[in-house]
Design a protein around this motif. Sequence first.
Motif, short mmCIF file in Angstrom:
data_model
loop_
_atom_site.label_atom_id
_atom_site.label_comp_id
_atom_site.label_asym_id
_atom_site.label_seq_id
_atom_site.Cartn_x
_atom_site.Cartn_y
_atom_site.Cartn_z
N ALA A 122 0.82 -1.45 -0.18
CA ALA A 122 0.36 0.49 0.30
C ALA A 122 0.87 1.50 -0.40
CB ALA A 122 -0.90 0.28 1.36
N GLU A 123 2.11 1.01 0.97
CA GLU A 123 2.70 2.50 1.09
C GLU A 123 3.50 2.48 -0.37
OE1 GLU A 123 2.93 4.82 3.55
OE2 GLU A 123 1.77 3.39 3.91
N ALA A 124 4.05 1.53 -1.00
CA ALA A 124 5.00 1.41 -2.45
C ALA A 124 3.57 2.28 -3.56
CB ALA A 124 4.66 0.16 -2.98
N LEU A 125 2.25 1.79 -3.62
CA LEU A 125 1.34 2.08 -4.43
C LEU A 125 0.95 3.67 -4.42
CD1 LEU A 125 -0.88 1.36 -6.63
CD2 LEU A 125 -2.41 0.71 -4.91
N LYS A 126 1.34 4.59 -2.73
CA LYS A 126 1.10 5.85 -2.64
C LYS A 126 2.04 6.48 -2.98
CE LYS A 126 -1.02 5.12 2.05
NZ LYS A 126 -1.64 4.87 3.46
N LYS A 127 2.96 6.19 -3.19
CA LYS A 127 4.00 7.05 -3.79
C LYS A 127 4.21 6.68 -4.95
CE LYS A 127 7.34 5.48 0.08
NZ LYS A 127 8.70 4.75 0.37
N GLN A 128 3.33 6.26 -5.87
CA GLN A 128 3.06 6.01 -7.41
C GLN A 128 1.81 6.69 -7.84
OE1 GLN A 128 3.50 2.00 -8.37
NE2 GLN A 128 5.21 1.71 -7.73
N THR A 129 1.07 7.26 -6.74
CA THR A 129 -0.15 7.76 -7.53
C THR A 129 -0.91 8.99 -6.56
OG1 THR A 129 -0.92 6.02 -5.80
CG2 THR A 129 -1.23 5.13 -7.74
N GLN A 130 -1.38 9.68 -7.27
CA GLN A 130 -1.59 10.82 -6.21
C GLN A 130 -3.48 10.69 -5.48
OE1 GLN A 130 -0.80 13.69 -6.36
NE2 GLN A 130 0.98 12.95 -7.31
N CYS A 131 -3.05 10.81 -4.86
CA CYS A 131 -4.97 11.26 -4.33
C CYS A 131 -5.79 12.26 -4.34
CB CYS A 131 -4.19 11.76 -2.40
SG CYS A 131 -5.82 11.44 -1.80
N SER A 132 -7.19 10.90 -4.64
CA SER A 132 -7.90 11.92 -5.53
C SER A 132 -9.04 11.22 -4.88
CB SER A 132 -7.82 12.15 -6.83
OG SER A 132 -6.15 11.97 -7.79
N PHE A 133 -10.48 12.09 -5.49
CA PHE A 133 -11.74 11.79 -4.85
C PHE A 133 -12.78 12.03 -6.71
CE2 PHE A 133 -11.53 15.88 -4.15
CZ PHE A 133 -12.41 16.45 -4.39
#
Length: 131
Positions: free
Chosen positions: A40-51
């Motif tokens: 999950a941490e690795a994915l967070k580094k590669q993506t942008q929080c959005s809604f």
Amino acid sequence: MLIFTQSKAFFIAAVVASFSFSLYSFPVFGKQQSLAPAKAEALKKQTQCSFITGNGGAVNIRKGPGNKYAVVAKLKRGDGVRAVSRQGKWVKIAARFSGNPPNETLTILDGWVNNQFINGCSEDQFDRWRQ
């Protein structure tokens, strides 16, 4: 005997069609997968929080960048996602999140959403997917 065989064949075809539909109707072919904390941490580094935005109804998440692709999920206004990139007017989504840090849970969601239905989480990223 022939009627029984036709009925049996129809039943098998119906079961296969039903199963195939369910595979394409939900993220990750019918199975939502929560990620381990390290992934999950690795994915967070590669993506942008959005809604997801929108007025009222569900927003279609599609298998590819366009209306011609099948719907893989439906999200509602306010649902959090992790977005990867943009292609034209479509934004690629890698995961859906629920909860708030540090108790945030990521669930794999491989799909695309029209950029009119997505915004960034923070003020400096709000219009990221619309430019």
